[in-house]
Design an enzyme around this catalytic site. Structure first.
Site, PDB file in Angstrom:
ATOM      1  N   ASP A  42       0.988  -1.324  -0.189  1.00 49.87           N
ATOM      2  CA  ASP A  42      -0.107  -0.023  -0.157  1.00 49.87           C
ATOM      3  C   ASP A  42       0.995   1.219   0.063  1.00 49.87           C
ATOM      4  O   ASP A  42       2.167   1.124   0.002  1.00 49.87           O
ATOM      5  CB  ASP A  42      -0.941   0.020   1.254  1.00 49.87           C
ATOM      6  CG  ASP A  42      -0.211  -0.420   2.684  1.00 49.87           C
ATOM      7  OD1 ASP A  42       0.963   0.066   2.738  1.00 49.87           O
ATOM      8  OD2 ASP A  42      -0.777  -1.103   3.340  1.00 49.87           O
ATOM      9  N   ASP A  44       1.761   5.120   1.394  1.00 48.45           N
ATOM     10  CA  ASP A  44       1.603   5.843   2.623  1.00 48.45           C
ATOM     11  C   ASP A  44       2.025   7.308   2.567  1.00 48.45           C
ATOM     12  O   ASP A  44       3.146   7.453   1.860  1.00 48.45           O
ATOM     13  CB  ASP A  44       2.001   5.450   4.142  1.00 48.45           C
ATOM     14  CG  ASP A  44       1.560   4.179   4.351  1.00 48.45           C
ATOM     15  OD1 ASP A  44       0.230   3.982   4.449  1.00 48.45           O
ATOM     16  OD2 ASP A  44       2.330   3.094   4.552  1.00 48.45           O
ATOM     17  N   ASP A 126       9.773   4.064  12.865  1.00 48.32           N
ATOM     18  CA  ASP A 126      10.382   2.910  13.526  1.00 48.32           C
ATOM     19  C   ASP A 126      11.772   2.475  13.103  1.00 48.32           C
ATOM     20  O   ASP A 126      12.840   2.619  13.786  1.00 48.32           O
ATOM     21  CB  ASP A 126       9.673   1.782  13.675  1.00 48.32           C
ATOM     22  CG  ASP A 126       8.897   1.379  12.378  1.00 48.32           C
ATOM     23  OD1 ASP A 126       9.460   1.814  11.362  1.00 48.32           O
ATOM     24  OD2 ASP A 126       7.885   0.427  12.543  1.00 48.32           O
TER      25      ASP A 126
HETATM   26  P1  ATP Z   1       3.705  -2.969   5.041  1.00 47.44           P
HETATM   27  O1  ATP Z   1       2.550  -1.792   4.802  1.00 47.44           O
HETATM   28  O2  ATP Z   1       4.583  -3.269   3.993  1.00 47.44           O
HETATM   29  O3  ATP Z   1       3.302  -3.632   6.270  1.00 47.44           O
HETATM   30  P2  ATP Z   1       5.082  -0.334   6.286  1.00 47.44           P
HETATM   31  O4  ATP Z   1       6.387   0.009   6.574  1.00 47.44           O
HETATM   32  O5  ATP Z   1       4.471   0.486   5.313  1.00 47.44           O
HETATM   33  O6  ATP Z   1       5.007  -1.866   5.869  1.00 47.44           O
HETATM   34  P3  ATP Z   1       2.973   0.655   7.804  1.00 47.44           P
HETATM   35  O7  ATP Z   1       2.119  -0.092   8.987  1.00 47.44           O
HETATM   36  O8  ATP Z   1       1.730   0.685   6.410  1.00 47.44           O
HETATM   37  O9  ATP Z   1       4.154  -0.109   7.598  1.00 47.44           O
HETATM   38  O10 ATP Z   1       3.372   1.827   8.326  1.00 47.44           O
HETATM   39  C1  ATP Z   1       3.857   2.838   7.406  1.00 47.44           C
HETATM   40  C2  ATP Z   1       5.020   3.570   8.122  1.00 47.44           C
HETATM   41  O11 ATP Z   1       4.574   4.427   9.413  1.00 47.44           O
HETATM   42  C3  ATP Z   1       6.095   2.737   8.330  1.00 47.44           C
HETATM   43  O12 ATP Z   1       6.973   2.452   7.404  1.00 47.44           O
HETATM   44  C4  ATP Z   1       6.822   3.485   9.564  1.00 47.44           C
HETATM   45  O13 ATP Z   1       7.747   4.425   8.990  1.00 47.44           O
HETATM   46  C5  ATP Z   1       5.626   4.260  10.339  1.00 47.44           C
HETATM   47  N1  ATP Z   1       5.060   3.417  11.253  1.00 47.44           N
HETATM   48  C6  ATP Z   1       4.252   2.760  11.527  1.00 47.44           C
HETATM   49  N2  ATP Z   1       4.117   2.032  12.635  1.00 47.44           N
HETATM   50  C7  ATP Z   1       4.928   2.765  13.361  1.00 47.44           C
HETATM   51  C8  ATP Z   1       5.409   2.381  14.839  1.00 47.44           C
HETATM   52  N3  ATP Z   1       4.354   1.605  15.708  1.00 47.44           N
HETATM   53  N4  ATP Z   1       6.111   3.447  15.363  1.00 47.44           N
HETATM   54  C9  ATP Z   1       6.915   4.126  14.460  1.00 47.44           C
HETATM   55  N5  ATP Z   1       6.736   4.203  13.062  1.00 47.44           N
HETATM   56  C10 ATP Z   1       5.536   3.599  12.503  1.00 47.44           C
HETATM   57 MG    MG Z   2       2.329   0.434   4.605  1.00 46.91          MG
END
Ligand code: ATP
Ligand code: MG
Length: 426
Positions: A42, A44, A126
């Site tokens: 997805d 963001d 993170d």
């Molecule tokens: P995926 O969507 O592939 O599972 P993602 O890295 O995009 O992985 P998301 O949960 O969509 O994960 O979150 C988007 C972004 O927001 C992350 O890449 C990170 O930078 C930030 N993020 C999400 N959750 C947290 C958290 N609990 N603490 C700190 N930063 C976070």
């Molecule tokens: Mg994501």
């Protein structure tokens, strides 16, 4: 990064923000995955516009979240998440006044709605691989935390002090494991070490949030590997406390069963077959259920039927304290379990009624794996059901007749059936 890698809807959101004078970046997993040559799950977006300002720009926008407020821009099935840059938290005394941020006494962030600059936003993310930003204004990538270097080293590494960041949000421990498996990377030693000790903080996470996280962990198509890595950090027992003692054993049939179920689930997901979370929960909790059932019989003097039904409610009740499994799934978990009791009873019309049961397929698949692991009577029973489905309908009566002859007459009495089962369990 090429714009052809980015979804049209994400580009629309980025351009509209940009054209209205706001900063607009892609961030997180999508930038990371594109740089790794993978297809993002997805997209963001992050911006200096507040959630309210985002809402004014998009008709198809809704604001969500309390702990972490953000905007969802909805395009049919695709949702673009738009978050405002986050800033650092004021100290706890100041915090009480503004209502935007909140920390618990052990440093967990209960509310995270202080806005800030993009540099601050990067520090609040993170892992270093997750803090790369793609700027729609000039198509440049801003790598604030040496994310590219981490990609080259294939390392998941926390931004800032890992222990503090885990205390702020213990779910980050689960995320470290999830990304390590998904991206085929190692968790750096500094980032890994505090997890062993801090794993129990998982108890402070709301059970509804953990449900979402557990689905991501176990339904990723790499559930078995994820389970093993979670277990290495003592995190799995935090999610399923009733499995605690079991997980410390080695080479037990109980663990073999869990691993087999996760392996089958991975295979199904990777060949685009349907899976239900209920099946996995039913499997993970099957042995705790059997144990609890025995306990009710031995200590409470209940018969097997009553003990089983009581145990089933106990085990589910305890589990949802930690992970809020929605009702629609717990109903199926119960059915899969209850059908395990009915599958041995095949006399008269029961076998035919069983084939018509909406959850027969799931219950049969469940029995197959039990048979595979335990062998003996269970394997014979599973085999019988396989044959019963495969033969021509006319031959089914014959199979039932043969069964009656083999077992000598009518249905055996309840008592003797239970004894047989107990022997098999031993
Ligand atoms: P995926 O969507 O592939 O599972 P993602 O890295 O995009 O992985 P998301 O949960 O969509 O994960 O979150 C988007 C972004 O927001 C992350 O890449 C990170 O930078 C930030 N993020 C999400 N959750 C947290 C958290 N609990 N603490 C700190 N930063 C976070
Ligand atoms: Mg994501």
């Amino acid at each position: 990064m090429s714009r052809s890698d980015i979804s049209d809807n994400a580009l629309k959101v980025l351009y509209r923000l940009h054209n209205n004078g706001f900063q607009a970046y892609l961030v997180g997993g999508c930038v990371r995955d594109i740089l790794l040559g993978k297809e993002p799950k997805d997209f963001d977006v992050t911006t200096d516009a507040t959630p309210e300002q985002v809402k004014e720009l998009f008709r198809n926008c809704r604001l969500i979240g309390r702990r972490f407020r953000l905007a969802h821009v909805v395009f049919g099935r695709e949702i673009i998440e738009v978050a405002t840059f986050r800033g650092h938290h004021p100290n706890q005394d100041e915090e009480a006044k503004d209502n935007l941020s909140k920390q618990s006494d052990h440093g967990q962030l209960l509310r995270d709605n202080v806005f800030g600059s993009i540099e601050e936003d990067a520090e609040r993310r993170d892992f270093t691989v997750n803090a790369m930003y793609y700027n729609i204004a000039d198509f440049s990538i801003h790598d604030f935390a040496k994310g590219m270097q981490a990609i080259e080293k294939r390392e998941i590494s926390m931004i800032g002090d890992p222990a503090t960041r885990y205390r702020e949000d213990p779910v980050r421990m689960l995320r470290a494991v999830r990304f390590a498996v998904k991206l085929g990377m190692k968790i750096s030693p500094d980032t890994a070490n505090p997890m062993y000790e801090l794993a129990p903080l998982m108890a402070n996470i709301p059970s509804a949030r953990l449900f979402e996280e557990v689905l991501k962990l176990l339904l990723s198509g790499q559930g078995l590997e994820t389970y093993k890595l979670l277990n290495e950090f003592n995190l799995f027992e935090q999610l399923f406390p009733q499995l605690g003692p079991l997980l410390k054993t080695q080479n037990s049939r109980e663990l073999a069963f869990i691993e087999q179920v996760l392996m089958n689930t991975d295979n199904r997901i990777n060949s685009d077959m349907k899976v239900t979370p209920a099946f996995i929960f039913a499997a993970l909790l099957w042995y705790p259920l059997e144990e609890r059932c025995q306990q009710h019989m031995v200590e409470g003097g209940l018969n097997h039927f009553d003990a089983f039904n009581l145990a089933l409610s106990d085990v589910l009740h305890r589990q949802i304290q930690r992970i809020m499994i929605p009702k629609r799934f717990t109903i199926t978990v119960r059915e899969i379990w209850q059908l395990q009791q009915r599958l041995p009873k095949r006399y008269g019309r029961r076998a035919f009624q069983m084939l018509e049961h909406p959850k027969f397929r799931a219950a049969y698949d469940f029995l197959l794996i039990r048979g595979q692991i335990e062998g003996g009577e269970l394997l014979t029973l599973a085999q019988w059901w396989t044959d019963f489905q495969n033969v021509d309908p006319e031959e089914r009566q014959g199979m039932l007749q043969a069964l009656r002859e083999k077992e000598g007459g009518g249905a055996p009495k309840r008592r003797s059936r239970y004894r047989g089962k107990k022997k098999a369990a031993q």
